[in-house]
Design an enzyme around this catalytic site. Structure first.
Site, PDB file in Angstrom:
ATOM      1  N   ASP A  68       0.847  -1.195   0.000  1.00 32.58           N
ATOM      2  CA  ASP A  68       0.000   0.000   0.000  1.00 32.58           C
ATOM      3  C   ASP A  68       0.888   1.253   0.000  1.00 32.58           C
ATOM      4  OD1 ASP A  68       0.920  -0.280   2.577  1.00 32.58           O
ATOM      5  OD2 ASP A  68      -1.006   0.104   3.547  1.00 32.58           O
ATOM      6  N   SER A  69       2.221   1.055   0.075  1.00 34.25           N
ATOM      7  CA  SER A  69       3.152   2.156  -0.191  1.00 34.25           C
ATOM      8  C   SER A  69       2.970   2.675  -1.609  1.00 34.25           C
ATOM      9  CB  SER A  69       4.599   1.705   0.034  1.00 34.25           C
ATOM     10  OG  SER A  69       4.886   0.531  -0.696  1.00 34.25           O
ATOM     11  N   ASP A 107      -0.877  -6.127  -0.151  1.00 33.09           N
ATOM     12  CA  ASP A 107      -1.236  -5.463   1.098  1.00 33.09           C
ATOM     13  C   ASP A 107      -2.737  -5.234   1.151  1.00 33.09           C
ATOM     14  OD1 ASP A 107       0.591  -4.864   3.103  1.00 33.09           O
ATOM     15  OD2 ASP A 107       1.350  -3.060   2.108  1.00 33.09           O
ATOM     16  N   LYS A 137      -1.243  -9.446   2.948  1.00 29.06           N
ATOM     17  CA  LYS A 137      -0.539  -8.955   4.135  1.00 29.06           C
ATOM     18  C   LYS A 137      -1.424  -7.931   4.828  1.00 29.06           C
ATOM     19  CE  LYS A 137       3.338  -6.106   4.049  1.00 29.06           C
ATOM     20  NZ  LYS A 137       2.767  -4.931   4.755  1.00 29.06           N
ATOM     21  N   GLU A 139      -1.633  -5.349   8.596  1.00 25.10           N
ATOM     22  CA  GLU A 139      -0.878  -4.777   9.712  1.00 25.10           C
ATOM     23  C   GLU A 139      -1.524  -5.142  11.044  1.00 25.10           C
ATOM     24  OE1 GLU A 139      -0.272  -0.557   9.129  1.00 25.10           O
ATOM     25  OE2 GLU A 139       0.682  -0.856   7.166  1.00 25.10           O
ATOM     26  N   GLU A 206       9.009  -3.962  11.025  1.00 22.38           N
ATOM     27  CA  GLU A 206       9.397  -2.668  10.459  1.00 22.38           C
ATOM     28  C   GLU A 206       9.898  -1.716  11.540  1.00 22.38           C
ATOM     29  OE1 GLU A 206       6.827  -0.921   7.530  1.00 22.38           O
ATOM     30  OE2 GLU A 206       7.763   1.038   7.707  1.00 22.38           O
TER      31      GLU A 206
END
Ligand SMILES: Nc1nc(=O)c2c([nH]1)NC[C@@H]1CN(c3ccc(C(=O)N[C@@H](CCC(=O)O)C(=O)O)cc3)CN21
Ligand SMILES: CC(C)C(=O)C(=O)O
Ligand SMILES: [Mg+2]
Length: 289
Positions: A68-69, A107, A137, A139, A206
């Site tokens: 999602d970056s 993501d 993925k 978070e 991270e």
């Protein structure tokens, strides 16, 4: 493949061992589990389109993350927060189309899984069915464990992401290093164990101190993927635009720039424009008679 097959071309990364010598199929979670057993480190890069995904696939990068970056690195937003499911489906489908051998991980964007495990399941299924990715993925450690469990039960490989979770940028008030101090270090360990217990096949760590990342890596059976987490994780990930010198402006301290694509591409554009101005492009060899 027979025993006298030549070794793979030197232009490839360590993919050949990761695939057990087989290079005509995609990497699976079993390949990554076997790599941890052998103590073999692997790499992951982000990709947001078929073009760059194809470049990294050919280079032998075994796992590609449609991060999602994309929000701040590809789509022009300030952060990852505005990224939508429709955008992630579109970008992920492109990366899948452009690659043959890498495992493609998508993501889950902010707001697509935090509501409930049912919401996580609905949106993870979209990424699997509409984009064709091999894993998703999301978070969060303990807070995301129930959702991870449901996805894994449904047959969806899940990569977890703990430590600095960028979708919480507004709660963090920036991107501070995580896990400093005894209390925070213990929470990170609890998060790591919670996602492993929930069935995640790997976990991104991270922006955490290297000693803590090493300890987590030693204590987990699943792979740790570090970004700003020191050298002792099982794998490393970087945002592709950062590592290639393509990102505009400042990059995090943990980034190593392996190329300066922004300068190379800018020079090409300037030279093209200058030749057009001068009337030297197109030349006869670029011209139909
Ligand atoms: N281009 C890009 N690269 C990334 O790695 C990345 C993104 N974007 N967007 C989403 C998140 C945000 N990330 C970041 C961004 C900045 C720092 C950073 O500058 N952190 C401080 C920490 C200082 C401290 O707490 O001691 C630093 O100075 O490195 C870290 C991670 C990682 N992710
Ligand atoms: C930096 C990686 C782990 C990520 O989540 C992303 O690129 O979105
Ligand atoms: Mg991300």
């Amino acid at each position: 493949m027979n025993a006298s097959s030549p070794t793979p071309a030197p232009t490839q990364a360590s993919t050949a061992t990761l695939y057990g010598g087989v290079t005509n199929r995609r990497v699976t979670v079993r390949d990554l589990a076997a790599a941890k057993q052998r103590g073999e480190k692997w790499s992951m890069l982000t990709a947001y389109d078929a073009l760059t995904g194809g470049v990294f696939d050919e280079a032998g990068i075994p796992v590609l993350l449609v991060g999602d970056s994309a929000g701040n690195c590809h789509l022009g937003y300030e952060t990852t927060v505005p990224v939508t499911m429709d955008q992630m489906v579109m970008l992920s489908a492109a990366v899948v189309r452009g690659t043959k051998r890498a495992m493609v991980v998508a993501d889950m964007p902010f707001g697509s899984y935090q509501e409930s495990p049912a919401q996580a399941m609905h949106n993870a299924a979209r990424l699997m069915k509409e984009a064709g990715v091999g894993a998703v993925k999301l978070e969060g450690g303990e807070r995301s464990a129930r959702s991870i469990e449901l996805l894994v039960e449904a047959g969806i490989p899940v990569m977890a992401h703990i430590g600095l979770t960028p979708q919480s940028v507004h709660a963090f008030g920036g991107y501070p290093v995580q896990g400093r101090g005894d209390e925070a270090a213990h929470q990170l360990l609890r998060d790591a164990k919670a996602v492993q217990q929930a069935g995640a096949f790997a976990v991104v760590l991270e922006a955490v101190p290297a000693d803590l990342a090493r300890q987590v890596t030693e204590e987990l059976a699943i792979a740790t993927v570090g970004i700003g987490a020191g050298v002792d994780t099982d794998a490393q990930v970087l945002v592709w635009t950062d590592m290639a010198g393509m990102t505009a402006g400042r990059v995090p301290k943990f980034v190593k720039q392996y190329a300066n694509l922004r300068a190379v591409l800018g020079d090409a554009a300037r030279e093209f424009a200058a030749e057009v101005s001068a009337g030297s492009f197109p030349a006869p060899e670029h011209t139909f008679k």
